[in-house]
Design a protein around this motif. Structure first.
Motif, PDB file in Angstrom:
ATOM      1  N   GLY A 132      10.795  -3.141   7.885  1.00  0.00           N
ATOM      2  CA  GLY A 132      10.416  -2.773   9.228  1.00  0.00           C
ATOM      3  C   GLY A 132       9.354  -1.683   9.285  1.00  0.00           C
ATOM      4  O   GLY A 132       9.003  -1.218  10.369  1.00  0.00           O
ATOM      5  N   TRP A 133       8.816  -1.293   8.090  1.00  0.00           N
ATOM      6  CA  TRP A 133       7.866  -0.177   8.034  1.00  0.00           C
ATOM      7  C   TRP A 133       6.459  -0.699   7.898  1.00  0.00           C
ATOM      8  O   TRP A 133       6.191  -1.595   7.109  1.00  0.00           O
ATOM      9  CB  TRP A 133       8.209   0.722   6.847  1.00  0.00           C
ATOM     10  CG  TRP A 133       7.240   1.858   6.635  1.00  0.00           C
ATOM     11  CD1 TRP A 133       7.061   2.939   7.432  1.00  0.00           C
ATOM     12  CD2 TRP A 133       6.343   2.017   5.522  1.00  0.00           C
ATOM     13  NE1 TRP A 133       6.105   3.782   6.895  1.00  0.00           N
ATOM     14  CE2 TRP A 133       5.638   3.234   5.729  1.00  0.00           C
ATOM     15  CE3 TRP A 133       6.046   1.262   4.384  1.00  0.00           C
ATOM     16  CZ2 TRP A 133       4.688   3.711   4.833  1.00  0.00           C
ATOM     17  CZ3 TRP A 133       5.096   1.729   3.496  1.00  0.00           C
ATOM     18  CH2 TRP A 133       4.412   2.934   3.720  1.00  0.00           C
ATOM     19  N   GLU A 134       5.526  -0.131   8.641  1.00  0.00           N
ATOM     20  CA  GLU A 134       4.132  -0.497   8.526  1.00  0.00           C
ATOM     21  C   GLU A 134       3.355   0.747   8.116  1.00  0.00           C
ATOM     22  O   GLU A 134       3.477   1.808   8.735  1.00  0.00           O
ATOM     23  CB  GLU A 134       3.579  -1.032   9.848  1.00  0.00           C
ATOM     24  CG  GLU A 134       4.191  -2.367  10.255  1.00  0.00           C
ATOM     25  CD  GLU A 134       3.550  -2.910  11.510  1.00  0.00           C
ATOM     26  OE1 GLU A 134       2.591  -2.265  11.999  1.00  0.00           O
ATOM     27  OE2 GLU A 134       3.984  -3.953  11.995  1.00  0.00           O
ATOM     28  N   SER A 153       0.850  -1.178   0.000  1.00  0.00           N
ATOM     29  CA  SER A 153       0.000   0.000   0.000  1.00  0.00           C
ATOM     30  C   SER A 153       0.897   1.242   0.000  1.00  0.00           C
ATOM     31  O   SER A 153       1.910   1.256   0.713  1.00  0.00           O
ATOM     32  CB  SER A 153      -0.897   0.002   1.251  1.00  0.00           C
ATOM     33  OG  SER A 153      -1.680   1.166   1.331  1.00  0.00           O
ATOM     34  N   PRO A 154       0.575   2.241  -0.823  1.00  0.00           N
ATOM     35  CA  PRO A 154      -0.596   2.394  -1.691  1.00  0.00           C
ATOM     36  C   PRO A 154      -0.436   1.722  -3.064  1.00  0.00           C
ATOM     37  O   PRO A 154      -1.287   1.905  -3.934  1.00  0.00           O
ATOM     38  CB  PRO A 154      -0.702   3.919  -1.843  1.00  0.00           C
ATOM     39  CG  PRO A 154       0.717   4.373  -1.784  1.00  0.00           C
ATOM     40  CD  PRO A 154       1.395   3.469  -0.789  1.00  0.00           C
ATOM     41  N   PHE A 155       0.639   0.984  -3.269  1.00  0.00           N
ATOM     42  CA  PHE A 155       0.813   0.194  -4.483  1.00  0.00           C
ATOM     43  C   PHE A 155       1.649  -1.028  -4.119  1.00  0.00           C
ATOM     44  O   PHE A 155       2.196  -1.116  -3.014  1.00  0.00           O
ATOM     45  CB  PHE A 155       1.486   1.010  -5.601  1.00  0.00           C
ATOM     46  CG  PHE A 155       2.806   1.615  -5.205  1.00  0.00           C
ATOM     47  CD1 PHE A 155       3.987   0.883  -5.270  1.00  0.00           C
ATOM     48  CD2 PHE A 155       2.875   2.937  -4.755  1.00  0.00           C
ATOM     49  CE1 PHE A 155       5.198   1.446  -4.896  1.00  0.00           C
ATOM     50  CE2 PHE A 155       4.085   3.502  -4.390  1.00  0.00           C
ATOM     51  CZ  PHE A 155       5.255   2.752  -4.456  1.00  0.00           C
ATOM     52  N   GLY A 166      23.269  -5.450   1.850  1.00  0.00           N
ATOM     53  CA  GLY A 166      23.683  -4.082   1.582  1.00  0.00           C
ATOM     54  C   GLY A 166      22.575  -3.186   1.100  1.00  0.00           C
ATOM     55  O   GLY A 166      22.821  -2.036   0.697  1.00  0.00           O
ATOM     56  N   ASP A 167      21.343  -3.685   1.125  1.00  0.00           N
ATOM     57  CA  ASP A 167      20.201  -2.906   0.639  1.00  0.00           C
ATOM     58  C   ASP A 167      19.467  -2.325   1.847  1.00  0.00           C
ATOM     59  O   ASP A 167      18.522  -2.905   2.376  1.00  0.00           O
ATOM     60  CB  ASP A 167      19.276  -3.803  -0.181  1.00  0.00           C
ATOM     61  CG  ASP A 167      18.220  -3.005  -0.930  1.00  0.00           C
ATOM     62  OD1 ASP A 167      17.979  -1.838  -0.553  1.00  0.00           O
ATOM     63  OD2 ASP A 167      17.643  -3.543  -1.883  1.00  0.00           O
ATOM     64  N   PHE A 168      19.899  -1.140   2.263  1.00  0.00           N
ATOM     65  CA  PHE A 168      19.352  -0.551   3.483  1.00  0.00           C
ATOM     66  C   PHE A 168      17.930  -0.032   3.286  1.00  0.00           C
ATOM     67  O   PHE A 168      17.150   0.038   4.240  1.00  0.00           O
ATOM     68  CB  PHE A 168      20.280   0.556   3.972  1.00  0.00           C
ATOM     69  CG  PHE A 168      21.680   0.066   4.243  1.00  0.00           C
ATOM     70  CD1 PHE A 168      21.910  -0.893   5.214  1.00  0.00           C
ATOM     71  CD2 PHE A 168      22.757   0.526   3.503  1.00  0.00           C
ATOM     72  CE1 PHE A 168      23.185  -1.365   5.463  1.00  0.00           C
ATOM     73  CE2 PHE A 168      24.041   0.063   3.734  1.00  0.00           C
ATOM     74  CZ  PHE A 168      24.260  -0.895   4.713  1.00  0.00           C
ATOM     75  N   VAL A 169      17.583   0.339   2.048  1.00  0.00           N
ATOM     76  CA  VAL A 169      16.206   0.766   1.787  1.00  0.00           C
ATOM     77  C   VAL A 169      15.254  -0.409   1.976  1.00  0.00           C
ATOM     78  O   VAL A 169      14.201  -0.290   2.610  1.00  0.00           O
ATOM     79  CB  VAL A 169      16.087   1.348   0.372  1.00  0.00           C
ATOM     80  CG1 VAL A 169      14.632   1.635   0.030  1.00  0.00           C
ATOM     81  CG2 VAL A 169      16.901   2.634   0.245  1.00  0.00           C
ATOM     82  N   ARG A 170      15.626  -1.566   1.439  1.00  0.00           N
ATOM     83  CA  ARG A 170      14.767  -2.731   1.604  1.00  0.00           C
ATOM     84  C   ARG A 170      14.661  -3.138   3.077  1.00  0.00           C
ATOM     85  O   ARG A 170      13.587  -3.506   3.550  1.00  0.00           O
ATOM     86  CB  ARG A 170      15.283  -3.911   0.785  1.00  0.00           C
ATOM     87  CG  ARG A 170      14.309  -5.087   0.813  1.00  0.00           C
ATOM     88  CD  ARG A 170      14.844  -6.307   0.098  1.00  0.00           C
ATOM     89  NE  ARG A 170      15.344  -6.009  -1.219  1.00  0.00           N
ATOM     90  CZ  ARG A 170      15.500  -6.937  -2.169  1.00  0.00           C
ATOM     91  NH1 ARG A 170      15.188  -8.186  -1.920  1.00  0.00           N
ATOM     92  NH2 ARG A 170      15.995  -6.611  -3.341  1.00  0.00           N
ATOM     93  N   GLN A 171      15.766  -3.050   3.784  1.00  0.00           N
ATOM     94  CA  GLN A 171      15.724  -3.378   5.206  1.00  0.00           C
ATOM     95  C   GLN A 171      14.775  -2.440   5.946  1.00  0.00           C
ATOM     96  O   GLN A 171      14.023  -2.866   6.835  1.00  0.00           O
ATOM     97  CB  GLN A 171      17.130  -3.296   5.796  1.00  0.00           C
ATOM     98  CG  GLN A 171      18.077  -4.374   5.292  1.00  0.00           C
ATOM     99  CD  GLN A 171      19.476  -4.200   5.840  1.00  0.00           C
ATOM    100  OE1 GLN A 171      19.670  -3.751   6.963  1.00  0.00           O
ATOM    101  NE2 GLN A 171      20.471  -4.543   5.049  1.00  0.00           N
TER     102      GLN A 171
END
Length: 250
Positions: free
Chosen positions: A246-248, A94-96, A237-242
Motif C-alpha cells: 500500500g506504499w508509494e 525504488s530505491p532498490f 500474517g506478513d504485515f510488513v509486506r501488506q
C-alpha cells in the motif's frame, strides 16, 4: 557445538557432482549439519547467465530508468529483466528492487549475484533450494543439509547468513506451550534454527575470496522440542509486506 569449513573445495562448474566434492573432502558423521552456500549449488546446477540472455522488455526499461533517476547511477535494464523473471512479486522498485523469489525468499534483486562469477555476468539462486538440499543429503553421510545465502534484513545494517532450503530437519524449533524459568507458558516463540545455523556457518565460511563455501556443524542438539517447517511468512500474517503493497514512493 563445533563448526569447521570443508577444505580444498575447487571452483564448481555446471554439472559438477557437488555432493561428491563434499563427501570426498569431509569426514562426515550422520548427525552433522552440512551448510552449503547457494553460490556453489547454483554453479553446479548451471544457473550462470549473461546479461544478453535477458533482453529488456518495456517494464524492465521503465524500472531501470526510474532507478537511475533516484540513485544517479546507470542501471542496465537487462539486469532488471533478470530480476523480474526470477520473481513472483516486486515489493519495492525504488530505491532498490525488493522481490519475492519463486520459492518464497524475499530479498534484494531476487538474490542475483554478480560476484564470484568468473565466466559469466550473473549467478541466479537455485530454482528450488529445498530440492537441492535433498539431493545433496541423499549422496552424503550427513542427514541434515542447509542451502544458505547472505542478505540484508529490515532495520539491520549489513548482511547475514540465511537459509534458502533445507533437508533432514525442521526449519524451526517450536517453543510454544513450554514454560520460561518463572513457569509462564510461551505463546509465540518459534526459533528459526535453519537461519541461525546458516548465520553461524557464514562466520566460518566468510565472504569475498575465502573459497570455503561448505561448513559442517557438529554436535548441534535439537533438544526435546517440536519442529515446524514454516519459514517464509504467508501474506495473511506478513504485515510488513501488506504495508509495502500500500506504499508509494515519492
Amino acid at each position: 557445538m563445533e563448526l569447521f569449513a570443508v577444505p580444498d573445495v575447487p571452483e564448481i562448474r555446471p554439472g559438477d557432482d557437488l555432493a561428491a566434492v563434499i563427501r570426498d573432502r569431509a569426514d562426515l558423521r550422520e548427525d552433522d549439519v552440512v551448510c552449503v552456500a547457494s553460490t556453489v549449488v547454483s554453479k553446479a546446477e548451471g544457473r550462470l547467465f549473461d546479461l544478453a540472455d535477458f533482453p529488456a522488455g518495456p517494464r524492465a526499461r521503465e524500472i531501470a530508468s526510474n532507478l537511475e533517476a533516484v540513485t544517479g547511477d546507470e542501471k542496465d535494464p537487462r539486469f532488471a529483466q533478470a530480476v523480474l523473471e526470477e520473481s513472483v512479486e516486486l515489493l519495492m522498485e525504488s530505491p532498490f528492487l525488493l522481490t519475492e523469489t519463486r520459492f518464497g525468499h524475499v530479498g534484494v534483486n531476487a538474490g542475483i549475484d554478480r560476484s564470484n562469477v568468473p565466466d559469466n555476468d550473473l549467478l541466479l539462486l537455485p530454482k528450488r533450494p529445498a530440492e537441492s538440499a535433498e539431493r545433496i543429503r541423499a549422496e552424503i553421510p550427513a542427514d541434515r543439509v542447509i542451502v544458505t545465502d547472505t542478505c540484508g534484513r529490515p532495520f539491520r545494517h549489513g548482511q547475514r547468513g540465511v537459509a534458502l532450503g533445507w533437508a533432514g530437519m525442521s526449519a524451526s524449533r517450536d517453543w510454544r506451550g513450554e514454560t520460561d524459568r518463572d513457569g509462564r507458558e510461551l505463546g509465540v516463540t518459534v526459533e528459526s534454527v535453519v537461519d541461525e545455523l546458516a548465520a553461524a556457518a557464514n562466520l566460518v565460511s566468510g565472504e569475498g575470496d575465502d573459497g570455503t563455501p561448505v561448513v559442517v556443524v557438529r554436535d548441534f542438539d535439537w533438544g526435546d522440542h517440536d519442529g515446524s517447517d514454516k519459514h517464509f511468512r504467508e501474506i495473511e500474517g506478513d504485515f510488513v509486506r501488506q504495508a509495502l503493497r500500500g506504499w508509494e514512493h515519492e
